[in-house]
Write an enzyme that holds these catalytic residues in place. Structure first.
Site, PDB file in Angstrom:
ATOM      1  CD1 TRP A 101      -3.371  52.408 -60.861  1.00 35.18           C
ATOM      2  CD2 TRP A 101      -1.999  54.137 -61.151  1.00 35.18           C
ATOM      3  NE1 TRP A 101      -4.168  53.156 -61.842  1.00 35.18           N
ATOM      4  CE2 TRP A 101      -3.342  54.476 -61.927  1.00 35.18           C
ATOM      5  CE3 TRP A 101      -1.234  55.357 -61.105  1.00 35.18           C
ATOM      6  CZ2 TRP A 101      -3.417  55.535 -62.603  1.00 35.18           C
ATOM      7  CZ3 TRP A 101      -1.335  56.645 -61.914  1.00 35.18           C
ATOM      8  CH2 TRP A 101      -2.561  56.606 -62.611  1.00 35.18           C
ATOM      9  CG  ASP A 171      -2.660  54.372 -54.546  1.00 35.94           C
ATOM     10  OD1 ASP A 171      -3.754  54.759 -54.330  1.00 35.94           O
ATOM     11  OD2 ASP A 171      -2.221  54.115 -55.702  1.00 35.94           O
ATOM     12  CE  LYS A 195      -9.123  56.663 -60.225  1.00 33.21           C
ATOM     13  NZ  LYS A 195      -7.807  56.115 -59.887  1.00 33.21           N
TER      14      LYS A 195
HETATM   15  C1  LIG Z   1      -6.574  56.783 -60.114  1.00 29.87           C
HETATM   16  C2  LIG Z   1      -5.276  56.147 -59.475  1.00 29.87           C
HETATM   17  C3  LIG Z   1      -4.189  56.784 -59.219  1.00 29.87           C
HETATM   18  C4  LIG Z   1      -3.877  58.196 -60.122  1.00 29.87           C
HETATM   19  O1  LIG Z   1      -4.491  59.070 -59.498  1.00 29.87           O
HETATM   20  P1  LIG Z   1      -4.285  60.601 -59.984  1.00 29.87           P
HETATM   21  O2  LIG Z   1      -5.469  61.388 -59.027  1.00 29.87           O
HETATM   22  O3  LIG Z   1      -4.736  60.601 -61.282  1.00 29.87           O
HETATM   23  O4  LIG Z   1      -2.950  60.990 -59.824  1.00 29.87           O
HETATM   24  C5  LIG Z   1      -3.312  56.092 -58.274  1.00 29.87           C
HETATM   25  N1  LIG Z   1      -3.399  55.126 -57.689  1.00 29.87           N
HETATM   26  C6  LIG Z   1      -4.544  54.161 -58.093  1.00 29.87           C
HETATM   27  C7  LIG Z   1      -4.545  52.929 -57.673  1.00 29.87           C
HETATM   28  C8  LIG Z   1      -5.493  54.787 -59.036  1.00 29.87           C
HETATM   29  O5  LIG Z   1      -6.377  54.124 -59.460  1.00 29.87           O
END
Ligand SMILES: *Cc1c(COP(=O)(O)O)cnc(C)c1O
Length: 361
Positions: A101, A171, A195
């Site tokens: 990511w 993030d 999540k």
């Molecule tokens: C799932 C995830 C993403 C991507 O998220 P989307 O909603 O699919 O764009 C980005 N960063 C992390 C750490 C993630 O777990």
């Protein structure tokens, strides 16, 4: 048979929240309309989005000088939205490469013509530990981007890197509200809801006031200042996803908040890591000091055994433990909504699987 869903995302939700959705679905708040049918310009929805922001602010102990913004487009859109809004002085950001990511964030920032300097990377160690920031030159970067929890590789920052004067952007998609962080250390936090905060279609952006409104004429759907001014309703927001997030936030408050979630996540992940570390069949590859509380990858090193295990686990109600295709093996995601009993069941199953395996090998 009770099903325990260890999916990394979209992920398991609190059973109580699902029940509430079911009860609310035909007629929200005695309106005679489903929440799926109400206008985002209605008083009913105003209360939903305002309550969600109030509850979130309380749960995160977020100071008043931060905005809470509700976006669509996933966390992936924020990988370009954040540089478009914030990288306006040096047009250059720093990044710690902790895995998939982080690399995606790097690529998206580059697509909007922002320079990205990777200041540390653990790619050579297959990201089984976190990169360590040694030196962060000041007055050079608009911000430092980190991934607080690496969903695929299973690492997480328990201590944030020291950035001195440089802004920190996190993030937090996969440990948002599952681990305690001092929000004041961040200029911006982004988190996809699917999540730990409900369903797909919603991404939270939390940003300090003074960082927005400095770039003019951004495309509307990535303009933080516009979203702040319009209470995240420049256009139709993801009504159902915001409603669901609101229910999850209420549930979180009832459960005791983020510190209580962290305590439980430590307990759940501790149970699983202890088992794995004492096993002769399974390996948890991540360095102990960097282990995630919410995503636990593990392997046997034997692909046929892994495949057999994943299938047998599913037969026993322990679903979605297949590892990410980039890492292989298994991964158990232990988000807030995963109860302790689910992890106990998983450990019992792995223990029995290992005994059976050793009996025949
Ligand atoms: C799932 C995830 C993403 C991507 O998220 P989307 O909603 O699919 O764009 C980005 N960063 C992390 C750490 C993630 O777990």
């Amino acid at each position: 048979m009770t099903i325990y869903n260890f999916s990394a995302g979209p992920a398991t939700m609190p059973a109580k929240v699902i029940q509430q959705i079911k009860a609310d679905l035909p007629s929200y708040n005695n309106s005679g309309m489903s929440v799926m049918e109400i206008s985002h310009r209605s008083a009913l929805f105003d209360k939903i989005i305002d309550d969600a922001a109030i509850d979130l602010r309380e749960l995160l102990q977020l100071p008043d000088n931060y905005q809470i913004l509700f976006f669509q487009g996933g966390c992936t859109l924020q990988f370009s939205a954040a540089p478009l809004n914030l990288a306006n002085k040096y047009h250059r950001i720093a990044l710690l490469d902790s895995g998939h990511w982080a690399k995606r964030a790097q690529a998206e920032a580059q697509l909007v013509d922002v320079k990205v300097d990777v200041l540390a990377s653990t790619a050579e160690k297959n990201y089984t530990e976190l990169p360590v920031l040694k030196d962060l030159p000041q007055n050079k970067y608009d911000y430092l981007h980190i991934t607080t929890n690496n969903t695929i590789e299973g690492t997480a920052y328990s201590k944030l890197p020291e950035t001195k004067g440089t802004e920190l952007v996190g993030d937090m998609s996969s440990n948002f509200l599952g681990q305690v962080y001092d929000m004041k250390k961040f200029g911006l936090v982004m988190a996809g809801a699917q999540k730990n905060l409900g369903i797909a279609g919603l991404t939270l952006v939390i940003v300090r006031n003074d960082l927005i409104g400095q770039v003019k004429n951004l495309p509307s759907m990535v303009d933080y200042d516009l979203f702040a001014k319009k209470n995240s309703m420049f256009n139709t927001p993801p009504v159902f996803a915001i409603y669901t997030a609101g229910l999850v936030l209420k549930w979180l408050k009832e459960q005791g908040g983020v510190a209580e979630m962290q305590r439980r996540n430590l307990q759940k992940s501790g149970l699983l890591y202890d088992f794995l570390d004492n096993s002769e069949l399974f390996i948890a590859p991540v360095a102990k000091q960097d282990r995630s509380l919410t995503n636990v990858p593990f392997v046997t090193g034997l692909p046929e055994v892994d495949a057999k295990l994943i299938a047998q686990a599913a037969d026993n109600g322990l679903v979605n433990i297949k590892g990410h295709r980039l890492v292989g093996g298994m991964r158990a995601s232990l988000y807030n909504a995963m109860p302790y009993e689910g992890v106990e069941k998983l450990v019992d199953f792995l223990n029995k699987f290992e005994k059976d395996y050793r009996g025949t090998h």
